[in-house]
Structures are given as C-alpha cells and as structure tokens.
Design a protein around this motif. Sequence first.
Motif, PDB file in Angstrom:
ATOM      1  N   THR A   5      28.852   9.005 -17.726  1.00 46.03           N
ATOM      2  CA  THR A   5      29.178   6.988 -17.974  1.00 46.03           C
ATOM      3  C   THR A   5      29.585   7.877 -19.611  1.00 46.03           C
ATOM      4  OG1 THR A   5      26.427   6.870 -18.266  1.00 46.03           O
ATOM      5  CG2 THR A   5      27.438   5.563 -19.596  1.00 46.03           C
ATOM      6  N   ASP A   6      30.906   6.792 -20.010  1.00 45.99           N
ATOM      7  CA  ASP A   6      31.729   7.121 -20.809  1.00 45.99           C
ATOM      8  C   ASP A   6      31.705   8.722 -21.372  1.00 45.99           C
ATOM      9  OD1 ASP A   6      33.192   5.997 -22.710  1.00 45.99           O
ATOM     10  OD2 ASP A   6      31.738   5.936 -24.460  1.00 45.99           O
ATOM     11  N   LEU A   7      32.885   8.983 -20.460  1.00 45.91           N
ATOM     12  CA  LEU A   7      32.543  10.271 -20.565  1.00 45.91           C
ATOM     13  C   LEU A   7      34.602  10.598 -21.356  1.00 45.91           C
ATOM     14  CD1 LEU A   7      31.535  13.669 -20.584  1.00 45.91           C
ATOM     15  CD2 LEU A   7      32.770  13.573 -17.724  1.00 45.91           C
ATOM     16  N   SER A   8      34.577  11.802 -21.951  1.00 49.76           N
ATOM     17  CA  SER A   8      35.940  12.519 -22.565  1.00 49.76           C
ATOM     18  C   SER A   8      35.330  13.894 -22.407  1.00 49.76           C
ATOM     19  CB  SER A   8      35.951  11.526 -23.725  1.00 49.76           C
ATOM     20  OG  SER A   8      36.267  10.268 -24.361  1.00 49.76           O
ATOM     21  N   LEU A   9      36.677  14.173 -21.746  1.00 44.61           N
ATOM     22  CA  LEU A   9      37.049  15.381 -22.034  1.00 44.61           C
ATOM     23  C   LEU A   9      38.224  16.658 -22.142  1.00 44.61           C
ATOM     24  CD1 LEU A   9      34.840  18.335 -20.968  1.00 44.61           C
ATOM     25  CD2 LEU A   9      36.472  18.063 -18.524  1.00 44.61           C
ATOM     26  N   GLN A  10      37.773  17.580 -22.893  1.00 45.73           N
ATOM     27  CA  GLN A  10      39.399  17.643 -22.830  1.00 45.73           C
ATOM     28  C   GLN A  10      39.323  20.296 -22.982  1.00 45.73           C
ATOM     29  OE1 GLN A  10      41.471  18.395 -26.988  1.00 45.73           O
ATOM     30  NE2 GLN A  10      39.296  17.719 -28.324  1.00 45.73           N
ATOM     31  N   ARG A  11      40.378  20.221 -22.707  1.00 43.01           N
ATOM     32  CA  ARG A  11      40.161  21.909 -22.833  1.00 43.01           C
ATOM     33  C   ARG A  11      41.564  22.134 -23.465  1.00 43.01           C
ATOM     34  NH1 ARG A  11      37.417  24.303 -18.329  1.00 43.01           N
ATOM     35  NH2 ARG A  11      38.003  26.426 -19.676  1.00 43.01           N
ATOM     36  N   GLY A  12      41.555  23.128 -23.897  1.00 41.14           N
ATOM     37  CA  GLY A  12      43.077  23.384 -24.832  1.00 41.14           C
ATOM     38  C   GLY A  12      43.512  22.477 -25.665  1.00 41.14           C
ATOM     39  N   GLY A  13      42.554  21.790 -26.414  1.00 40.94           N
ATOM     40  CA  GLY A  13      43.403  20.404 -26.641  1.00 40.94           C
ATOM     41  C   GLY A  13      44.533  19.417 -25.708  1.00 40.94           C
ATOM     42  N   VAL A  14      44.245  19.800 -24.478  1.00 42.09           N
ATOM     43  CA  VAL A  14      44.819  18.491 -23.674  1.00 42.09           C
ATOM     44  C   VAL A  14      43.393  18.136 -22.908  1.00 42.09           C
ATOM     45  CG1 VAL A  14      46.015  18.562 -21.288  1.00 42.09           C
ATOM     46  CG2 VAL A  14      46.654  19.730 -22.904  1.00 42.09           C
ATOM     47  N   TRP A  15      43.449  16.667 -23.013  1.00 44.67           N
ATOM     48  CA  TRP A  15      43.466  15.511 -22.965  1.00 44.67           C
ATOM     49  C   TRP A  15      42.882  15.516 -20.837  1.00 44.67           C
ATOM     50  CZ3 TRP A  15      38.908  13.901 -25.281  1.00 44.67           C
ATOM     51  CH2 TRP A  15      39.019  14.206 -26.907  1.00 44.67           C
ATOM     52  N   LEU A  16      41.551  15.782 -20.260  1.00 37.65           N
ATOM     53  CA  LEU A  16      41.443  15.891 -18.977  1.00 37.65           C
ATOM     54  C   LEU A  16      40.604  14.260 -18.536  1.00 37.65           C
ATOM     55  CD1 LEU A  16      40.405  19.405 -18.385  1.00 37.65           C
ATOM     56  CD2 LEU A  16      42.545  18.755 -18.227  1.00 37.65           C
ATOM     57  N   LEU A  17      40.410  13.771 -19.598  1.00 37.10           N
ATOM     58  CA  LEU A  17      39.525  12.925 -18.603  1.00 37.10           C
ATOM     59  C   LEU A  17      39.329  11.877 -20.472  1.00 37.10           C
ATOM     60  CD1 LEU A  17      36.612  13.861 -16.613  1.00 37.10           C
ATOM     61  CD2 LEU A  17      38.636  13.001 -16.561  1.00 37.10           C
ATOM     62  N   ASP A  18      39.252  10.536 -20.515  1.00 32.99           N
ATOM     63  CA  ASP A  18      38.959   9.769 -21.918  1.00 32.99           C
ATOM     64  C   ASP A  18      38.009   8.109 -21.345  1.00 32.99           C
ATOM     65  OD1 ASP A  18      40.215   7.955 -23.484  1.00 32.99           O
ATOM     66  OD2 ASP A  18      41.419   7.112 -23.085  1.00 32.99           O
ATOM     67  N   ALA A  19      37.073   8.409 -21.977  1.00 34.58           N
ATOM     68  CA  ALA A  19      36.047   7.389 -21.493  1.00 34.58           C
ATOM     69  C   ALA A  19      35.736   7.035 -20.139  1.00 34.58           C
ATOM     70  CB  ALA A  19      36.645   6.415 -22.582  1.00 34.58           C
ATOM     71  N   VAL A  20      35.322   7.586 -19.108  1.00 35.86           N
ATOM     72  CA  VAL A  20      35.752   7.400 -17.710  1.00 35.86           C
ATOM     73  C   VAL A  20      33.685   7.499 -17.286  1.00 35.86           C
ATOM     74  CG1 VAL A  20      37.140   8.948 -17.027  1.00 35.86           C
ATOM     75  CG2 VAL A  20      35.855   9.656 -16.623  1.00 35.86           C
TER      76      VAL A  20
END
Length: 652
Positions: A5-20
């Motif tokens: 739910t509403d997931l945002s994830l980043q690794r090493g300063g790079v956004w992988l997922l944005d509010a999914v």
Amino acid sequence: MLTITDLSLQRGGVWLLDAVSVTIQPGQRVAIVGANGAGKSSLFQLLLGQLAPEQGTVSLPGGCRIAHMAQEVAASARTALDFVLDGDHDLRRMERELADAEQRGDDHAQARIHGELDVHEAWSAPRRAESLLRGLGFADADALRPVSAFSGGWRIRLNLAQALMRPSDLLLLDEPTNHLDLDACLWLENWLRRYAGTLLFISHDRDFMDRVATHVVHFDQRKLEVYTGNYSAFEGQRSERLAQQQAGFERQQARIAEIQRFIDRFKAKATKARQAQSRVKALERMEKIAPAHVDSPFSFEFPVADKVSNPLLSIRNGVAGYGETTILAGINLSLLPGSRVGLLGPNGAGKSTLMDALRGESTLLAGERTTGEHLAIGYFAQHQLESLDLDASPFLHLQRLSPRASEQSIRNFLGGFDFHGDEALSAIRSFSGGEKARVALAVIAWQKPNLLLLDEPTNHLDLEMRQALTMALQNFDGAIVVVSHDRHLLRNTVDEFWLVHDGRVSDYDGDLEDYERWLADRRKDETEAPKRTPQGGAPSAGASGASAGEAVGESAEDRKARKRAEAALRQKLSPYRKKQATLEQSMEQLQQELALLEESLSAPELYQESGKALLKERLGEQAQLKSRLEEVEAEWLEISETVENLEAELVA
C-alpha cells in the motif's frame, strides 16, 4: 494475501518505486519482470525484512511462513542431504528439542515431541529431500557428499532445494533456472505448478514463465503494473497498452504544438495576452504522457566469417571422456556451414564432454577429428567468463584482438551490446554476471567465427539480451551447436536435435515437447516400484498356470485375500482413471480452442483502429484459456501421479 500500500522505495539515492499499491491473492504464481536495476530483487529484500521503505506498508497474513532461495552458500562439511533438510526449520527445531528431552530423560516431553514430529511427517523428510535433489539433477550418491565438494552452480541448486524443502505460505525465487539444465527446468516447472502457496519469482526465461506464472507484475517507470495470465499474455496486453499510450502521446503532442503556436502568435498582442497566458497555464497543468520506450538497448550480429570450409568439422569413430573413463563412444558426426544443432540429454549424459570434443580438447580420447582449413570456432560457456581479464575494459578486450581497428569501429560494435561511453572503457571487475556474459559474447562475435559452440549462453542474460541473441543467431550464416535450458532460444535458432544418452550421440527426430514426454517416461521408469519377489531374491516364474503376481506356494486363503485387495484397489483406481480421461479430453478441447483463437489473432483488421476493442477482448480470452489449460494440466499431473501409484500397488 500480500498487500502493498502506497509504497515508495529507493536504493543508493535512486527511486525504484513511487507510491505503488498492489494486492497478490493466495495461491497466485506471480512472475516479477522489468529492466535490470528496476528493483525486482529489492522488492524481495523488502518482503524479507532486509530493507525498509521510505513510505507505505507491506502486509502479510499473521503467521505467514516465507521461504526464499539464497543466492550464495558457503562451503561446509555438511552433506547435501543434511543441507537440504536444514531448510525445514521446524523439523530441525523439534529434533533439537527431542535430543534435549532424551538427554534429560523427560519421557513426557519426548512423547509430545514425537507426536509433533508425526504430525509434521518427519519420517518422510529424508525421502522428500532426496526427491528434491534427484529432481534438480543430483545423482543419488551426491546426497552424502559435503557441500564443499560442489561447484558454485551446483551449490545454487542446493540453495533452491533447501528453499523448496521449507514448508511455506509464500515462496520467493530469484532466477531459479539460472544454473539448471533443461531437464531440471522441466522438473521445477511441474513442482511449482503443484505448489499450494503463493509464489513470487524473478525470471528471464520466457517458456518457464509461460508454464508457471498465473500473473505478471511489471516494474515500469517506478510503478508496478499487474497483468493476468502468463508472460505471453503479458506481452500481448502490454503491446496493446503501449499502442494506446503511444496514440495518446501523439494526440497530446499535436495538442501541445497547437497551444504553443497560439501562445507564440498572440502573447505580444494586448487583446490576446490574457488568453495566451491561460494557454501557458493549461500547458503547465497538462499531465505529460510518456512516449512508449520499447526499443531494445541491444542490436548486434555475428559478422560473416571471411572464409568458410565445407565441412567445417567431422568426427569419426570418436570416443570421449576423461582419463580412463569413457562417457561417449561411437561418435560419428559432421558439421557443415548452416548446421544448426541443439544438444538434448539428461544431466551428466555428456553434453559438455561432447562440446569439448568438438573443440578438440583432451576429452576426445580416440577417433579421428577432421577440421576444415578455415574453421574458426567461437566458444561460450560459463567458465569462459573466468578467463576474461577483470582489469581490462570491454574496449581493451577487443582492441587486443585487433590493434589496428579504429577506436570508433570498436565503440560502435560495443554499442550493440549496450556498452556506451565510460562503461565501454571501465574495467569489468565490477560488472555483473550478465554484463560479463555480454563482454564474452562481444569478444566471440568480433572474431568472426564460422562455428559457434554455445554451452548455456543465456545464463545471467535478461529478456532483452536473450531476444537480441536469438535474433543474432537466426541471422548467423555459420554452424551452431548449442546446449541451453532456454526453450525459446532453442525453438527459434536450431533446425535439428542430437540426443546424448546412454553413452551415445544420435539424431533425435522429435521436438522439445516430445523430449519433455520422453523425460517424463524415463523418470517414471526409474521411480516405478520393483516387482515383489519371493524370499530368496530372484523373481520366480511361478507355478504352472499361476497368474502374474501369484507367488510360489501361495495358499488358497492368501490368494483370496490378495484377490480381494486387488479388487479394492481396482475399485479405488476406477474414478481416478475416469477423471484422468476427462481431464485429457478437456486439455485437448482447450488446446483446440486456443489454436483457433491464436489463428484468429493473425487477422490484420484486428490491429487497425476499428479492431482494437475486439483485439483486447480476444487477448483476454487467450489469457483465460491459457490459464485454464495450465490449471487442467496441473490437475491432470496430480491425478496421473495418483493413478501411477495405485497401478504400482496393483502390480506389486
């Protein structure tokens, strides 16, 4: 149920997922696809609690048991069997508790733990672990070998077996087929299709995803898109979505150009300035539709060799093996320009041994190997990656081969393998396995071979690179001999198969589906229960006039009891056989419907503007039919296994 739910994830300063937000239902088998670096493995780490999201939640049912496949395993003295059994954490915990209770002399605790072990079916655990090892290609004797005795690829197989051994509600597999041969891939497909829990797996093997997946989750521009059906259904649905997206993008671009022309014409006129300013604001508010970026970053070929001999290579009366051990005998073959051969055969039958013999290595113990004057071999195998110079760049690898080649020609060539700019000049030490494989393939192609010997060339390659390799091999004018578990590659690049089996190499008349059936029959023969024999060992011919199965000296009472037991077994078997026949009819009907539907999808009018609605409807029907066919096939496999077991009891 797995809920993101509403997931945002980043690794090493790079956004992988944005509010999914995504929901995975229990029992679904979900293929996770997307470009390298999109975040597929990071999603698994998130589910395992090894990463924390920037925002949002991941929700799993209480008590959800998660099993996952580790990517590495350290050398140890534990046997392969014990290592696999270690995957069942509850079993190992109960064994430790039992040992402790026995040491304390606590009879009550021992009785309780024995009951728990019985419920857990601990008595069958070693047999189940051995079955997993056998299915993944290990020999029976390997079960007692230490983990340290296996190479890296075989240790990955042990990791997979350990993950499958663990009782779970959610199973996470990252590239499970990477180090498997075709036989083990087929076995794993069938195992996973019978898995009762929820499966999430990352794969670049199209056929594997088609056979296993019921859904696809696609990483796309920091979003997760869920598609129903297998990978082929996903491709069809995504193609339609991209076509609609592209059409919307083009309409929007036309509208933007129209507004911009208005602004440019009237922003200087006082009477129109207010209207021009409103157009500017409208332009700023307009949500930009991304153009459909579907072009592959890879575009390469195997250049035509300068000279070619005919035949390129032949072996007569060949014997291949290692030292004093003969693995293949009576090898008689010829490779001509244009020969396109796929090698089939069980694990350990000698496919790699034959490849080495073709190369002229020491595995050819006897016989005559004749090569054409202009033979130029390009050889790829996983161990070839170890021979690359880790401190050299892709550019330097090619420049060493052709010192007089211009810098631009080398750069252009490497660009087809998606090595651009600084990456082409960087040392490959830090490259991933897939990037190193691309370097090795570029080195082979640069040398203009007229015979390609490829041993599992798609390991570590993503879907786009596999497709590019397939197309390059289709256009290759020389000869090809390939060993691969990637059926899409085999189906689209070879014209004939050789079967390596029982110490021989022979032409195989069937296709991959025939080979799969041959393997299934072979496994059935190997696992079929032996006939019951009288005490003393050898099977008896029986008394004159005795029916098959009647033992010597059997009393009339024993015979009656046996007849009653056989009758009961036949009665028990009858409904399963009927169900098996019904399912076979259903499979045939579904296959016919699917063939008709896929034939209708070739109609050109479906791909015009007026046919888009009908195309969407038929693609949905195709996905549903494929999903239903997979369900029926899975049910048929379970019923067939029951029938085989009951029949074995009947003849025992």
